[in-house]
Design a protein around this motif. Sequence first.
Motif, PDB file in Angstrom:
ATOM      1  N   GLU A   1       0.752  -1.107   0.000  1.00  0.00           N
ATOM      2  CA  GLU A   1       0.128  -0.161   0.112  1.00  0.00           C
ATOM      3  C   GLU A   1       0.740   1.289  -0.147  1.00  0.00           C
ATOM      4  N   VAL A   2       0.961   1.949  -1.279  1.00  0.00           N
ATOM      5  CA  VAL A   2       1.745   3.037  -1.238  1.00  0.00           C
ATOM      6  C   VAL A   2       1.391   4.391  -1.097  1.00  0.00           C
ATOM      7  N   LEU A   3       0.143   4.577  -1.300  1.00  0.00           N
ATOM      8  CA  LEU A   3      -0.548   5.779  -1.280  1.00  0.00           C
ATOM      9  C   LEU A   3      -1.913   5.438  -0.227  1.00  0.00           C
ATOM     10  N   LYS A   4      -2.017   5.955   0.981  1.00  0.00           N
ATOM     11  CA  LYS A   4      -3.145   5.190   1.939  1.00  0.00           C
ATOM     12  C   LYS A   4      -4.292   6.059   2.022  1.00  0.00           C
ATOM     13  N   ASP A   5      -4.241   7.291   1.844  1.00  0.00           N
ATOM     14  CA  ASP A   5      -5.349   8.440   1.830  1.00  0.00           C
ATOM     15  C   ASP A   5      -5.078   9.678   1.605  1.00  0.00           C
ATOM     16  N   MET A   6      -4.778   9.976   0.599  1.00  0.00           N
ATOM     17  CA  MET A   6      -4.193  11.340   0.239  1.00  0.00           C
ATOM     18  C   MET A   6      -5.619  12.332  -0.235  1.00  0.00           C
ATOM     19  N   ASN A   7      -5.648  13.343   0.406  1.00  0.00           N
ATOM     20  CA  ASN A   7      -6.515  14.524   0.162  1.00  0.00           C
ATOM     21  C   ASN A   7      -5.882  15.758  -0.066  1.00  0.00           C
ATOM     22  N   VAL A   8      -5.891  16.222  -1.427  1.00  0.00           N
ATOM     23  CA  VAL A   8      -5.104  17.468  -1.525  1.00  0.00           C
ATOM     24  C   VAL A   8      -6.000  18.514  -2.477  1.00  0.00           C
ATOM     25  N   GLU A   9      -6.050  19.768  -2.394  1.00  0.00           N
ATOM     26  CA  GLU A   9      -6.490  20.638  -3.208  1.00  0.00           C
ATOM     27  C   GLU A   9      -5.554  21.558  -3.585  1.00  0.00           C
ATOM     28  N   VAL A  10      -5.666  21.878  -4.967  1.00  0.00           N
ATOM     29  CA  VAL A  10      -4.482  22.812  -5.382  1.00  0.00           C
ATOM     30  C   VAL A  10      -5.361  24.075  -6.076  1.00  0.00           C
ATOM     31  N   LYS A  11      -4.876  25.280  -5.586  1.00  0.00           N
ATOM     32  CA  LYS A  11      -5.868  26.228  -6.415  1.00  0.00           C
ATOM     33  C   LYS A  11      -4.997  26.767  -7.770  1.00  0.00           C
ATOM     34  N   PRO A  12      -5.933  27.627  -8.549  1.00  0.00           N
ATOM     35  CA  PRO A  12      -5.173  28.226  -9.655  1.00  0.00           C
ATOM     36  C   PRO A  12      -3.976  29.045  -9.228  1.00  0.00           C
ATOM     37  N   GLN A  13      -2.832  28.790  -9.825  1.00  0.00           N
ATOM     38  CA  GLN A  13      -1.579  29.571  -9.634  1.00  0.00           C
ATOM     39  C   GLN A  13      -0.921  29.286  -8.410  1.00  0.00           C
ATOM     40  N   GLU A  14      -1.285  28.171  -7.961  1.00  0.00           N
ATOM     41  CA  GLU A  14      -0.749  27.967  -6.625  1.00  0.00           C
ATOM     42  C   GLU A  14       0.705  26.977  -6.717  1.00  0.00           C
ATOM     43  N   VAL A  15       1.540  27.143  -6.206  1.00  0.00           N
ATOM     44  CA  VAL A  15       2.951  26.070  -6.231  1.00  0.00           C
ATOM     45  C   VAL A  15       3.087  25.543  -4.888  1.00  0.00           C
ATOM     46  N   VAL A  16       2.840  24.244  -5.065  1.00  0.00           N
ATOM     47  CA  VAL A  16       2.808  23.311  -3.899  1.00  0.00           C
ATOM     48  C   VAL A  16       4.124  22.399  -4.015  1.00  0.00           C
ATOM     49  N   CYS A  17       5.142  22.438  -3.033  1.00  0.00           N
ATOM     50  CA  CYS A  17       6.181  21.610  -2.920  1.00  0.00           C
ATOM     51  C   CYS A  17       5.949  20.302  -2.096  1.00  0.00           C
TER      52      CYS A  17
END
Length: 240
Positions: free
Chosen positions: A15-31
Amino acid sequence: MIKIKNLKKSFGELEVLKDMNVEVKPQEVVCVIGPSGSGKSTFLRCINRLEEPTGGSIYIEGNDITDPGNNINEMRKNLGMVFQQFNLFPHMTVLQNITTAPKRLNGKSQAEADKLGKQLLEKVGLADKADVYPDNLSGGQKQRAAIARALAMEPSIMLFDEPTSALDPEMVGDVLEVMKSLAKEGMTMIIVTHEMGFAREVADRVIFMDGGYIVEEGNPQDLFDNPQEKRTQDFLSKVL
Ligand code: ADP
Ligand code: MG
């Protein structure tokens, strides 16, 4: 722009990804940062379905890319991806590497594609390398060519998987500069990186992943200077 709900990915029993919840807004930079093996690449690869998620949903600009009724090739056009290992086509010149997808997939004429390709080479500082083959480029130049190639599809989102990890140290800065300028222009980006200085300076948000989960996320100042979770503290104490 991107909404990921309960994303899960297993390889067989693992099980590599267990429960990922992510939101990315327009123009957002997420590292995205985290130890080796924590699932960072798998996470990015699920977003453009280079890996098939085992569960959950991924919405890109409102479309569920895990819905079999949606045309994944159409949706992929919106997602530029840059890998650690460049993956340029060795038998094509730099310009041909950049123009082939817009011609084949975006209906551009040769002249239109060449014009766009040259603009992009200018942008990444490789205007004089259009007719060179990838073997004759340095690692940093290869990676900037790979970024230009991804941009040639005029994507609205760019995904980067450790774009500077395979580079000699003196090449890293030029590649990060190109990414920084994309961020300034408002490109929406998810960047897996070990460059903590870059993440601190450029990211709007940093996600720390470990063991297939998001352990902690926040703005770079909070996450780097005042991590709340022990696992984040331990990781940062090794890399900072
Ligand atoms: P990271 O990018 O954070 O180093 P990865 O997403 O590459 O982590 O890998 C997470 C885990 O998934 C590792 O244990 C890796 O061995 C495993 N893994 C990745 N890809 C595959 C695959 N195609 N088949 C089986 N296991 C895989
Ligand atoms: Mg990886």
